[in-house]
Design a protein around this motif. Structure first.
Motif: not given
Length: 288
Positions: A232-239
């Motif tokens: 989730g943290a990596v996804f939020v960073t990417g978005i």
């Protein structure tokens, strides 16, 4: 208790402390098998333990506290195992409190040290951090992750011997393994005595090891509690990075794509790990 009891005491160079401890255990009238595992001591630890009537098993060289615990558990005849340190911190009078919890249906009872009995401010802070991290990984409140004073049902504890490290983090591994396998664990407040002699624990080295073991065992028994937040943290960073580059530069960057794909891969690894971890739950249910 109606079940046979084994008290296991790992000891390294504890000749000075053992006589008083073993005598105090004898005063409790527990009718227990007492096993002292001499972990490569260079003093008269083994001779002192034998003179006090304990069964002694000696390692030819020091293999670590966890290795001594495993040796004691493998050689114990009791249905109930009690582990305690040889340095005077744990009071034999508290053993009855742990056994009472097992009589009430728990599979493990742990002596939870009061905050003001931990040695040193740094160690109290570190233990608090580890307790909170392990609680998050297991989904259960853990009051004292590193306490070596505990009573367990032998048939449950021996299922996890293969997981236990040879160093000082056997309490960490066994506690998390019991929680994640659905074996009920209870805590009993105790006041730890002042340690006699020099501690064998290295704060920084063993502290890092505790942290790694918490993550390793947590990932082993409940992978998604580790992989889902990371994903989730990596996804939020990417978005977020995509939104930033789109607003300011009007384009979708390679870095955004890498981060979003990485979050998906981490999530899928977590799902796969959950499937693999089910084998450990099956293992825990065998001969329950």
């Amino acid at each position: 208790m109606s079940h046979k009891l084994s008290i296991i005491i790992p000891a390294k160079n504890e000749a000075k402390n053992l006589p008083e401890l073993l005598a105090d255990i004898g005063l409790q009238n527990l009718a227990a098998e007492i096993i002292v595992v001499d972990d490569g001591s260079t003093d008269t630890t083994a001779a002192v333990a034998i003179a006090s009537g304990a069964k002694v098993i000696s390692h030819p060289y020091s293999q670590g506290n966890g290795a001594a615990i495993k040796t004691g558990a493998r050689n114990a005849n009791g249905e109930i195992l009690v582990f305690m340190d040889a340095d005077g911190q744990h009071k034999p009078g508290d053993i009855a409190k742990l056994l009472d919890k097992l009589n009430h249906g728990y599979d493990m009872a742990i002596g939870a040290r009061k905050a003001n009995t931990h040695a040193g401010l740094f160690r109290r802070i570190a233990n608090s951090f580890y307790n909170h991290l392990a609680s998050m990984m297991t989904g259960h409140k853990i009051e004292d992750l590193t306490s070596g004073f505990r009573a367990v049902r032998a048939n449950k504890f021996k299922k996890f011997l293969y997981l236990l490290p040879n160093g000082f983090s056997y309490p960490t591994t066994s506690t998390m393994a019991f929680f994640r396998s659905g074996f009920p664990v209870a805590y009993v407040p105790i006041k730890a005595g002042k340690r006699e002699g020099k501690s064998h624990i290295k704060i920084i080295k063993d502290g890092i090891r505790f942290f790694i073991i918490i993550l390793k065992v947590g990932a082993l028994f409940s992978p998604m509690r580790l992989f889902l937040p990371v994903s989730g943290a990596v996804f939020v960073t990417g978005i977020s990075y995509y939104a930033y580059t789109f607003i300011h530069f009007g384009r979708f960057t390679n870095m955004s794509a890498v981060l979003i794909l990485a979050s998906l891969l981490i999530f899928l690894i977590g799902i796969l790990s959950e499937q693999i971890s089910s084998l450990h739950y099956k293992h825990s249910d065998d001969n329950r």
